[in-house]
Design a protein around this motif. Structure first.
Motif, PDB file in Angstrom:
ATOM      1  N   ALA A   1       0.826  -1.207   0.000  1.00 42.61           N
ATOM      2  CA  ALA A   1       0.000   0.000   0.000  1.00 42.61           C
ATOM      3  C   ALA A   1       0.860   1.256   0.000  1.00 42.61           C
ATOM      4  O   ALA A   1       0.571   2.236  -0.703  1.00 42.61           O
ATOM      5  CB  ALA A   1      -0.934  -0.014   1.208  1.00 42.61           C
ATOM      6  N   SER A   2       1.937   1.225   0.801  1.00 39.30           N
ATOM      7  CA  SER A   2       2.803   2.401   0.883  1.00 39.30           C
ATOM      8  C   SER A   2       3.538   2.658  -0.429  1.00 39.30           C
ATOM      9  O   SER A   2       3.596   3.799  -0.914  1.00 39.30           O
ATOM     10  CB  SER A   2       3.807   2.222   2.020  1.00 39.30           C
ATOM     11  N   VAL A   3       4.110   1.588  -1.005  1.00 38.15           N
ATOM     12  CA  VAL A   3       4.840   1.749  -2.275  1.00 38.15           C
ATOM     13  C   VAL A   3       3.896   2.206  -3.388  1.00 38.15           C
ATOM     14  O   VAL A   3       4.219   3.118  -4.174  1.00 38.15           O
ATOM     15  CB  VAL A   3       5.547   0.437  -2.656  1.00 38.15           C
ATOM     16  N   LEU A   4       2.723   1.578  -3.460  1.00 40.53           N
ATOM     17  CA  LEU A   4       1.757   1.952  -4.492  1.00 40.53           C
ATOM     18  C   LEU A   4       1.290   3.391  -4.306  1.00 40.53           C
ATOM     19  O   LEU A   4       1.172   4.166  -5.272  1.00 40.53           O
ATOM     20  CB  LEU A   4       0.570   0.999  -4.459  1.00 40.53           C
ATOM     21  N   GLY A   5       1.027   3.773  -3.043  1.00 40.69           N
ATOM     22  CA  GLY A   5       0.604   5.138  -2.780  1.00 40.69           C
ATOM     23  C   GLY A   5       1.676   6.147  -3.146  1.00 40.69           C
ATOM     24  O   GLY A   5       1.393   7.191  -3.752  1.00 40.69           O
ATOM     25  N   SER A   6       2.949   5.835  -2.763  1.00 39.96           N
ATOM     26  CA  SER A   6       4.046   6.749  -3.098  1.00 39.96           C
ATOM     27  C   SER A   6       4.213   6.858  -4.614  1.00 39.96           C
ATOM     28  O   SER A   6       4.478   7.947  -5.149  1.00 39.96           O
ATOM     29  CB  SER A   6       5.347   6.253  -2.449  1.00 39.96           C
ATOM     30  N   LEU A   7       4.073   5.717  -5.309  1.00 35.51           N
ATOM     31  CA  LEU A   7       4.207   5.725  -6.765  1.00 35.51           C
ATOM     32  C   LEU A   7       3.128   6.591  -7.413  1.00 35.51           C
ATOM     33  O   LEU A   7       3.405   7.420  -8.302  1.00 35.51           O
ATOM     34  CB  LEU A   7       4.146   4.302  -7.295  1.00 35.51           C
ATOM     35  N   LEU A   8       1.874   6.412  -6.990  1.00 32.22           N
ATOM     36  CA  LEU A   8       0.782   7.199  -7.556  1.00 32.22           C
ATOM     37  C   LEU A   8       0.950   8.683  -7.270  1.00 32.22           C
ATOM     38  O   LEU A   8       0.719   9.537  -8.149  1.00 32.22           O
ATOM     39  CB  LEU A   8      -0.559   6.703  -6.998  1.00 32.22           C
ATOM     40  N   ILE A   9       1.377   8.999  -6.050  1.00 30.97           N
ATOM     41  CA  ILE A   9       1.587  10.405  -5.704  1.00 30.97           C
ATOM     42  C   ILE A   9       2.725  10.986  -6.532  1.00 30.97           C
ATOM     43  O   ILE A   9       2.635  12.110  -7.069  1.00 30.97           O
ATOM     44  CB  ILE A   9       1.883  10.546  -4.196  1.00 30.97           C
TER      45      ILE A   9
END
Length: 555
Positions: free
Chosen positions: A253-261
């Protein structure tokens, strides 16, 4: 938590050593965090194909961080385990000291397996708190804050996502894991204690139990307790597995969120974020979660430590119970008298009144069946249990008024289940008196019938006995314990079943010598009180007290 704090105080942890271990742990995971960020920068920067010299420093730094991570991990392990081992050593020393100086009935009122568990595995559980909880939690807190701040500097939104994910993986998951495992761990501890008690009994008395036909049932009960312990431990692993699953979900979730941001920011304003920064933003969270991956296990360690601390504190409270502390010296010829003495454990049955006079140099035998209260009466005569009624005096002074140290030097109680330690025969005898030399030891062992056996050992009195006396028979064990009693400085010897596990002829011969002042086994001026359930009819005892269950009439 109050019990855990009280028990942890026994470790006497040095803040300097704990901080050193935390610093080494922070350096270890800090190297991993820097390595992740620098590797991300290097990968993306290399994709841009700059001059090779522009990458040289980064390449060297990556190698240095890879090496330093393993090096700091080694230092962290050394510092953490040294702190824990020093702490458990101090805890056991403090626990033994409190038991020795406190209420004598504190340890005597517990089964051997329970007492061994409280001074053994329970103390180890406190040491585990340092290695598996205290240091990892501190390291995780420092590294999590550092990772969140780093990402927040790049973009606050990514920092917020990482903070939430770290809270889920580092706080919520461990809490749920510990809460779900609490009941299962409690059941496992109870089953483990039952298994320890039964296993100790089987290992120490296998030969006698086999003869009595009780070995197989007791072994089956021990096996069932062990199986119950294992099943309870397995049940506690189920919630732990769910907690472990929370970590990779939070990472994703953290990696995906950082990537999207990062993609959103980079797409809307390419000048606001470089490709290398985007790479760091995506890969940095991967190392941030390494610190939280051990926290579910840390929570379960704290849970087990709380249970262990409760049992240790209960033992300390037993030892610290207010007991009369006399100051009168133990002077005089050594006349022990009991008037209207009723004995019994707290909240247990009480024996009938007993009047007993043990003049200096006398020989007394107390005879009765198992469960008749003989041992309880003997422990009360020794001052290890308070009288439930009546009084016990030494040379006219009530035992509660006599200085405890002086009383122990004058009256010695020697239990039938006394422990033989995993050390040499000589050191086992020195439990009674620390200055015993080899000649004294050989003389005492020969006096109880172990002279030829000791001479045939490869190292004589320096031969090491296995833990729990596994290397000796029941009869040899009992003779060693008797030799320990003979070498003690006590003027009055209270012996509980000293000839148990010997063959009939040897037992009768040894009892005759114990109860005969002219036999030379015990100095004529020392008093001997022997508890037994079988007594030869032709002893030279001055008096024989025959007891029945819940009654102690003198004959």
């Amino acid at each position: 938590m109050n019990d855990l704090r009280r028990a942890m105080a026994l470790l006497e942890l040095e803040s300097r050593r704990v901080l050193t271990a935390v610093a080494a742990g922070v350096a270890t995971l800090g190297s991993a965090l820097l390595l992740a960020g620098l590797s991300a920068w290097l990968i993306v920067r290399a994709w841009e194909m700059p001059p090779v010299l522009d990458l040289t420093v980064a390449v060297v730094a990556v190698r240095a961080l890879g090496i330093s991570r393993g090096l700091f991990r080694y230092f962290e392990r050394l510092a953490t385990h040294e702190t824990a081992l020093r702490g458990t050593t101090s805890a056991r020393a403090n626990l033994y000291r409190r038991l020795a100086e406190g209420d004598p009935a504190a340890a005597a009122g517990l089964g051997r397996g329970d007492l061994l568990a409280r001074t053994g595995s329970d103390v180890d559980a406190l040491g585990d708190v340092v290695v598996r909880a205290l240091v990892p939690i501190a390291v995780a807190a420092v590294l999590s804050v550092a990772a969140v701040v780093t990402l927040a500097v790049i973009t606050p939104a990514a920092g917020a996502v990482l903070a939430v994910a770290l809270l889920v993986a580092g706080v919520l998951a461990p809490w749920l894991s510990a809460r779900a495992a609490a009941t299962a761990d409690a059941r496992a501890d109870a089953a483990r204690t039952r298994f320890t008690e039964d296993a100790v009994t089987v290992l120490d008395h296998a030969a006698e139990l086999r003869v009595a036909g009780r070995l197989a049932p007791l072994a089956r009960r021990a096996r069932a307790s062990n199986v119950a312990s294992v099943r309870a431990t397995d049940r506690s692993a189920v919630p732990s597995a769910f907690a472990d699953a929370a970590a990779p979900l939070a990472v994703g979730a953290s990696v995906l969120g950082s990537l999207l941001i990062g993609i959103t920011v980079f797409g809307s304003a390419p000048d606001a974020m470089s490709p290398t920064t985007l790479g760091v933003l995506v890969l940095l969270p991967l190392s941030a979660f390494e610190a939280t991956s051990v926290l579910p296990a840390a929570a379960q360690t704290l849970n087990r430590a709380r249970s262990a601390a409760g049992r240790i504190v209960d033992l300390l409270d037993r030892a610290d119970r207010p007991v009369p502390r006399g100051t009168a010296p133990a002077d005089g010829p050594g006349r022990l008298q009991a008037v209207g003495l009723c004995s019994g454990w707290p909240d247990g049955t009480v024996t009938a009144p007993l009047d007993l006079d043990v003049p200096s140099g006398s020989r007394i035998a107390i005879v009765g069946s198992s469960g008749s209260g003989k041992t309880t009466a003997l422990m009360t005569l020794a001052g290890l249990l308070p009288p439930r009624a009546g009084a016990v005096t030494l040379d006219g002074t009530d035992l509660v008024d006599v200085d405890p140290d002086a009383l122990r030097r004058r009256i010695g109680f020697f239990a039938e289940d006394a422990h033989l330690f995993d050390t040499s025969i000589l050191e086992n005898l020195r439990v009674a008196r620390g200055d015993i030399d080899e000649d004294e030891a050989r003389t005492a062992l020969a006096a109880v019938g172990l002279g030829e056996w000791v001479d045939g050992l490869p190292d004589g009195v320096h031969t090491v006995l296995g833990a729990g006396a596994r290397t000796v028979s029941g009869g040899q064990r009992r003779r060693i314990l008797l030799a320990r009693a003979l070498l003690s400085p006590a003027q009055i010897l209270l012996l509980d079943e000293p000839t148990e596990h010997l063959d009939d002829e040897a037992a009768e011969q040894l009892q005759r010598r114990l109860l005969d002042r002219e036999a030379g086994l015990v100095d004529p001026d020392r008093s001997v009180v022997v508890v037994t359930h079988r007594l030869p009819c032709d002893t030279a005892a001055d008096r024989v007290v025959r007891v029945e269950k819940n009654a102690l009439p003198a004959s």
